[in-house]
Design a protein around this motif. Sequence first.
Motif, PDB file in Angstrom:
ATOM      1  N   VAL A  96      25.600  37.883  50.456  1.00  0.00           N
ATOM      2  CA  VAL A  96      24.798  36.655  50.320  1.00  0.00           C
ATOM      3  C   VAL A  96      25.225  35.579  51.312  1.00  0.00           C
ATOM      4  O   VAL A  96      24.804  34.432  51.200  1.00  0.00           O
ATOM      5  N   ALA A  97      26.059  35.924  52.291  1.00  0.00           N
ATOM      6  CA  ALA A  97      26.585  34.940  53.240  1.00  0.00           C
ATOM      7  C   ALA A  97      25.441  34.222  53.971  1.00  0.00           C
ATOM      8  O   ALA A  97      24.586  34.883  54.566  1.00  0.00           O
ATOM      9  N   PRO A  98      25.417  32.874  53.959  1.00  0.00           N
ATOM     10  CA  PRO A  98      24.316  32.141  54.584  1.00  0.00           C
ATOM     11  C   PRO A  98      24.457  31.974  56.096  1.00  0.00           C
ATOM     12  O   PRO A  98      23.488  31.630  56.770  1.00  0.00           O
ATOM     13  N   ASP A  99      25.661  32.161  56.625  1.00  0.00           N
ATOM     14  CA  ASP A  99      25.879  31.962  58.060  1.00  0.00           C
ATOM     15  C   ASP A  99      26.971  32.903  58.551  1.00  0.00           C
ATOM     16  O   ASP A  99      27.642  33.587  57.767  1.00  0.00           O
ATOM     17  N   LEU A 100      27.152  32.914  59.875  1.00  0.00           N
ATOM     18  CA  LEU A 100      28.087  33.859  60.480  1.00  0.00           C
ATOM     19  C   LEU A 100      29.526  33.574  60.066  1.00  0.00           C
ATOM     20  O   LEU A 100      30.296  34.513  59.804  1.00  0.00           O
ATOM     21  N   ILE A 101      29.918  32.317  59.985  1.00  0.00           N
ATOM     22  CA  ILE A 101      31.298  31.981  59.615  1.00  0.00           C
ATOM     23  C   ILE A 101      31.632  32.499  58.215  1.00  0.00           C
ATOM     24  O   ILE A 101      32.680  33.111  57.985  1.00  0.00           O
ATOM     25  N   THR A 102      30.732  32.259  57.269  1.00  0.00           N
ATOM     26  CA  THR A 102      30.958  32.746  55.902  1.00  0.00           C
ATOM     27  C   THR A 102      31.053  34.259  55.882  1.00  0.00           C
ATOM     28  O   THR A 102      31.908  34.830  55.183  1.00  0.00           O
ATOM     29  N   LEU A 103      30.192  34.909  56.640  1.00  0.00           N
ATOM     30  CA  LEU A 103      30.215  36.373  56.692  1.00  0.00           C
ATOM     31  C   LEU A 103      31.531  36.871  57.280  1.00  0.00           C
ATOM     32  O   LEU A 103      32.136  37.816  56.751  1.00  0.00           O
ATOM     33  N   ILE A 104      31.995  36.237  58.346  1.00  0.00           N
ATOM     34  CA  ILE A 104      33.246  36.658  58.980  1.00  0.00           C
ATOM     35  C   ILE A 104      34.411  36.515  58.005  1.00  0.00           C
ATOM     36  O   ILE A 104      35.243  37.418  57.867  1.00  0.00           O
ATOM     37  N   VAL A 105      34.471  35.379  57.302  1.00  0.00           N
ATOM     38  CA  VAL A 105      35.565  35.146  56.355  1.00  0.00           C
ATOM     39  C   VAL A 105      35.512  36.155  55.203  1.00  0.00           C
ATOM     40  O   VAL A 105      36.532  36.733  54.803  1.00  0.00           O
ATOM     41  N   ALA A 106      34.310  36.381  54.659  1.00  0.00           N
ATOM     42  CA  ALA A 106      34.168  37.337  53.548  1.00  0.00           C
ATOM     43  C   ALA A 106      34.546  38.738  53.980  1.00  0.00           C
ATOM     44  O   ALA A 106      35.230  39.472  53.228  1.00  0.00           O
ATOM     45  N   ARG A 107      34.138  39.108  55.188  1.00  0.00           N
ATOM     46  CA  ARG A 107      34.490  40.450  55.668  1.00  0.00           C
ATOM     47  C   ARG A 107      35.983  40.573  55.921  1.00  0.00           C
ATOM     48  O   ARG A 107      36.573  41.644  55.738  1.00  0.00           O
ATOM     49  N   ALA A 108      36.625  39.492  56.363  1.00  0.00           N
ATOM     50  CA  ALA A 108      38.072  39.532  56.571  1.00  0.00           C
ATOM     51  C   ALA A 108      38.797  39.780  55.243  1.00  0.00           C
ATOM     52  O   ALA A 108      39.732  40.587  55.163  1.00  0.00           O
ATOM     53  N   PHE A 109      38.351  39.094  54.169  1.00  0.00           N
ATOM     54  CA  PHE A 109      38.954  39.323  52.857  1.00  0.00           C
ATOM     55  C   PHE A 109      38.679  40.754  52.383  1.00  0.00           C
ATOM     56  O   PHE A 109      39.556  41.409  51.798  1.00  0.00           O
ATOM     57  N   ALA A 110      37.456  41.236  52.620  1.00  0.00           N
ATOM     58  CA  ALA A 110      37.145  42.617  52.240  1.00  0.00           C
ATOM     59  C   ALA A 110      38.055  43.594  52.975  1.00  0.00           C
ATOM     60  O   ALA A 110      38.581  44.548  52.384  1.00  0.00           O
ATOM     61  N   GLY A 111      38.271  43.351  54.265  1.00  0.00           N
ATOM     62  CA  GLY A 111      39.153  44.218  55.035  1.00  0.00           C
ATOM     63  C   GLY A 111      40.578  44.206  54.511  1.00  0.00           C
ATOM     64  O   GLY A 111      41.231  45.250  54.420  1.00  0.00           O
ATOM     65  N   ALA A 112      41.061  43.024  54.150  1.00  0.00           N
ATOM     66  CA  ALA A 112      42.424  42.918  53.629  1.00  0.00           C
ATOM     67  C   ALA A 112      42.583  43.704  52.333  1.00  0.00           C
ATOM     68  O   ALA A 112      43.569  44.437  52.153  1.00  0.00           O
ATOM     69  N   PHE A 113      41.599  43.578  51.425  1.00  0.00           N
ATOM     70  CA  PHE A 113      41.726  44.271  50.136  1.00  0.00           C
ATOM     71  C   PHE A 113      41.447  45.768  50.248  1.00  0.00           C
ATOM     72  O   PHE A 113      42.159  46.584  49.645  1.00  0.00           O
ATOM     73  N   TYR A 114      40.417  46.147  51.011  1.00  0.00           N
ATOM     74  CA  TYR A 114      40.183  47.574  51.207  1.00  0.00           C
ATOM     75  C   TYR A 114      41.341  48.213  51.965  1.00  0.00           C
ATOM     76  O   TYR A 114      41.561  49.431  51.889  1.00  0.00           O
ATOM     77  N   GLY A 115      42.078  47.393  52.710  1.00  0.00           N
ATOM     78  CA  GLY A 115      43.207  47.906  53.468  1.00  0.00           C
ATOM     79  C   GLY A 115      44.282  48.551  52.619  1.00  0.00           C
ATOM     80  O   GLY A 115      45.095  49.335  53.124  1.00  0.00           O
ATOM     81  N   ALA A 116      44.315  48.230  51.332  1.00  0.00           N
ATOM     82  CA  ALA A 116      45.325  48.832  50.460  1.00  0.00           C
ATOM     83  C   ALA A 116      44.989  50.261  50.076  1.00  0.00           C
ATOM     84  O   ALA A 116      45.886  51.047  49.730  1.00  0.00           O
ATOM     85  N   VAL A 117      43.719  50.636  50.140  1.00  0.00           N
ATOM     86  CA  VAL A 117      43.265  51.868  49.497  1.00  0.00           C
ATOM     87  C   VAL A 117      43.674  53.125  50.261  1.00  0.00           C
ATOM     88  O   VAL A 117      44.289  54.037  49.689  1.00  0.00           O
ATOM     89  N   VAL A 118      43.343  53.196  51.533  1.00  0.00           N
ATOM     90  CA  VAL A 118      43.613  54.429  52.277  1.00  0.00           C
ATOM     91  C   VAL A 118      45.104  54.706  52.405  1.00  0.00           C
ATOM     92  O   VAL A 118      45.551  55.824  52.116  1.00  0.00           O
ATOM     93  N   PRO A 119      45.937  53.734  52.830  1.00  0.00           N
ATOM     94  CA  PRO A 119      47.368  54.061  52.903  1.00  0.00           C
ATOM     95  C   PRO A 119      47.974  54.413  51.554  1.00  0.00           C
ATOM     96  O   PRO A 119      48.844  55.286  51.465  1.00  0.00           O
ATOM     97  N   ALA A 120      47.528  53.746  50.478  1.00  0.00           N
ATOM     98  CA  ALA A 120      48.048  54.100  49.153  1.00  0.00           C
ATOM     99  C   ALA A 120      47.637  55.514  48.762  1.00  0.00           C
ATOM    100  O   ALA A 120      48.421  56.258  48.163  1.00  0.00           O
ATOM    101  N   SER A 121      46.409  55.900  49.109  1.00  0.00           N
ATOM    102  CA  SER A 121      45.961  57.258  48.793  1.00  0.00           C
ATOM    103  C   SER A 121      46.722  58.284  49.627  1.00  0.00           C
ATOM    104  O   SER A 121      47.106  59.349  49.126  1.00  0.00           O
TER     105      SER A 121
END
Length: 388
Positions: A96-121
């Motif tokens: 639902v990001a209204p602009d590029l900055i919001t999208l970039i920040v949200a994707r950065a947080f998504a990357g940080a949290f998804y980053g735990a999954v593959v190495p842990a697996s």
Amino acid sequence: MSSPELPSPLIRPPVAVSAAAFVSSFDRFAVSPLLVLVAADLGATLTQSLSVASLYYLAYGISQPLWGALSDRFGRIRLMWLTLFAAALAGAVSAVAPDLITLIVARAFAGAFYGAVVPASLTYVGDTVAEERRQPALADLMAAIALGTASATAISGLLADWLDWRIVFAVPAVLAVLCSFGLMRLREYRPETGSGMLSTFRSALTHRWVLVVIGLAFVEGAVVLGVLTLLAPALQSQGIGAGAAGLATAAYGLGVIITSRFVRPLSARMSMPRLMTLGGCAPIIGYVVLTIHISLATVVIAGLLLGATWSFLHSSLQTWSTSVLPQARGTVVALFAGCLFAGSALGAAVGGPMGHGDHWSVLFGSTALVMAILTVTAVLSRRAYDRR
């Protein structure tokens, strides 16, 4: 207190673990066919929209040491289901990001949290599968990861063409929640480490061979994952739509799925340096083909060959990372993944401006050269490690 050991060694990753790795991979690679559409919709250039991918990869990478230490201390399964919930929230904001900055920040947080999954697996496989069976088991897990990659690049392009690019970010968010519930059913496994987080990091970062392995992972991330992100934009620069570009790029995942089936028999007959040589030569050929001409056919060829390097070269490096310092396995695997995706962020950041300037031949030609240097270095390093 650590959980008790598993009643018997596993020979392949549990379905829930593979599913979680699939979702993490899906989210990570879904953005590639969307970059041109995001730029057009949000009034940005391709270089600016590439920040959506490169900062995701950077956050994914720099968060790894933290996740590795936490998984060593609190357990792999617990870490995965908690971070999947958090990643789902970041994915919802992305949709639902209204602009590029919001999208970039949200994707950065998504990357940080998804980053735990593959190495842990991956670490979970290292914990629960005997070393002589580990590379085939890791190849099975990476096949699930590759399926996520292939379906992401194929489905995201089609969804973006037919519906809206925002839906692509919502899909893995829903899947992440479902996977987190599946992981809660698994038994935790956490070995005794006997040391604190700082001492574990110190032992890893002062270990000669750990530094070699994570250094190789950094370069591999730049020349494989970083440049892989640019295959769809390269096709779109030739006037090809997002759907077709995504389907062509999905050949990478198909290549991993096909070639990973050969890891088990080949690893029983070939030494790791030979598997590395096989995996390193494949993308060199693919990048040379792209240097000569960019088309749907050549991107499919390159994607298939990049899949082979993931199955043979990357799985070898990944297996090496799980055994080089067993008492700090979670930390080492996390450092490995962190360097891999930090390298991918660098590769996308460097390659983006070259693509924006339509210097695709220079990009792919120079990548072929770096890939050749990486392969020789990896093979010689592993041979030296075996002789130590």
